[in-house]
Enzyme design. Structure first.
Site, PDB file in Angstrom:
ATOM      1  N   SER A 103       0.872  -1.167   0.000  1.00 35.03           N
ATOM      2  CA  SER A 103       0.000   0.000   0.000  1.00 35.03           C
ATOM      3  C   SER A 103       0.904   1.209   0.000  1.00 35.03           C
ATOM      4  O   SER A 103       2.075   1.115   0.399  1.00 35.03           O
ATOM      5  CB  SER A 103      -0.871   0.021   1.267  1.00 35.03           C
ATOM      6  OG  SER A 103      -1.492   1.277   1.466  1.00 35.03           O
ATOM      7  N   TYR A 152      -3.163  -0.601  10.827  1.00 35.49           N
ATOM      8  CA  TYR A 152      -3.030  -1.031   9.424  1.00 35.49           C
ATOM      9  C   TYR A 152      -1.633  -0.728   8.895  1.00 35.49           C
ATOM     10  O   TYR A 152      -0.983  -1.580   8.283  1.00 35.49           O
ATOM     11  CB  TYR A 152      -4.092  -0.329   8.585  1.00 35.49           C
ATOM     12  CG  TYR A 152      -3.997  -0.584   7.101  1.00 35.49           C
ATOM     13  CD1 TYR A 152      -4.376  -1.813   6.559  1.00 35.49           C
ATOM     14  CD2 TYR A 152      -3.530   0.407   6.239  1.00 35.49           C
ATOM     15  CE1 TYR A 152      -4.295  -2.046   5.198  1.00 35.49           C
ATOM     16  CE2 TYR A 152      -3.448   0.182   4.874  1.00 35.49           C
ATOM     17  CZ  TYR A 152      -3.833  -1.041   4.352  1.00 35.49           C
ATOM     18  OH  TYR A 152      -3.752  -1.270   2.995  1.00 35.49           O
TER      19      TYR A 152
END
Length: 276
Positions: free
Chosen positions: A132, A145
């Site tokens: 990501s 996260y």
């Protein structure tokens, strides 16, 4: 004809990637936790829809074994399965913390552990880990996260050195904001007994929505994954998405300048209150 195994292929980037490789003539092992619910990919030629839960090592072994039996080999693995827990870290429960790492970190490791004997035997193979932009830059409400994505970035970079000795390639694709079910599937930190962060969470998420103006389509991310799998380059990282390029560009400057930018963009009200 080459064969690719993709985790988390039921929706979003994973599904778009399965479609892309199938259209390009690859054999595709499209794995997911609930293959019985998949009605689209199973209709495509040379696509095998199969159950694989990255937290279930036996299901990983069975999916790899079945894929090799059907197609003869596996050439590329895309570790795409993952999810996010949003909200202030203190509000996350022990179960949420364990589950976040079990899927996003240990799940990736489980799949890699299972495929490496096959890749080592043939002295060839490519592993593509989908991290990501949140593996190299950070946003408010994403501390849990981010910790998993930063972990996979470091793991992948070091693993790439190791596997050069076995002629196995490791690559990282770093998507930005994408039209997928990430936010609808993401959970919120669930300790309802802690209310101190309610204002922070609301401000940060509201400003995130305001700033989220460069969303990519899942098919655009799939194009980058395809490039990583087929360009025959020794390149480690592949940016995906206009917002990824923006934030990575800002991060290249002075570290504190980046931190100040993100504070002003996402939590200006908190910053103003703090500075009074």
């Amino acid at each position: 004809m080459k064969t690719i195994l993709i985790t988390g292929a039921s929706s979003g980037i994973g599904k778009a990637t399965a479609k892309k490789f199938a259209a390009a003539g690859w054999n595709v092992i499209a794995s997911m936790r609930s293959p019985e619910k998949e009605a689209e990919l199973s209709l495509l030629e040379n696509v095998m829809v199969i159950r694989l839960d990255v937290q279930d090592k036996e299901s990983i072994r069975e999916a790899i074994h079945s894929g090799i039996n059907k197609f003869g080999t596996i050439d590329t693995v895309v570790n795409n399965a993952g999810f996010g827990i949003l909200g202030a870290f203190e509000k996350s429960t022990d179960e949420q913390i364990q589950n976040q790492f079990s899927v996003n970190v240990f799940g990736v490791m489980n799949v890699i552990k299972a495929i490496l004997p096959h890749f080592r035997e043939k002295q060839d193979g490519t592993i593509i880990n989908i991290t990501s932009q949140g593996g190299r830059v950070t946003f408010p409400t994403c501390s849990l996260y981010h910790s998993t994505k930063f972990a996979i970035e470091g793991f992948s970079e070091s693993l790439a050195y190791e596997l050069l000795s076995q002629n196995i390639t490791v690559k990282i694709v770093e998507p930005g904001s994408t039209e997928s079910n990430f936010f609808s599937a993401a959970g919120m930190a669930a300790d309802q007994g802690i209310t101190a962060y309610e204002e922070f969470d609301k401000i940060a998420l509201d400003n995130w929505n305001k700033n989220d103006t460069m969303t990519s389509k899942s098919a655009e991310i799939a194009e980058v994954i395809y490039q990583a799998a087929t360009d025959n380059k020794n390149q480690l990282r592949y940016m995906a998405g206009k917002d990824t390029a923006l934030y990575f560009g800002i991060r290249k400057g002075e570290d504190q300048e980046y931190v100040n930018y993100m504070r002003k963009a996402f939590i200006p009200e908190i910053l103003e209150k703090r500075n009074k």
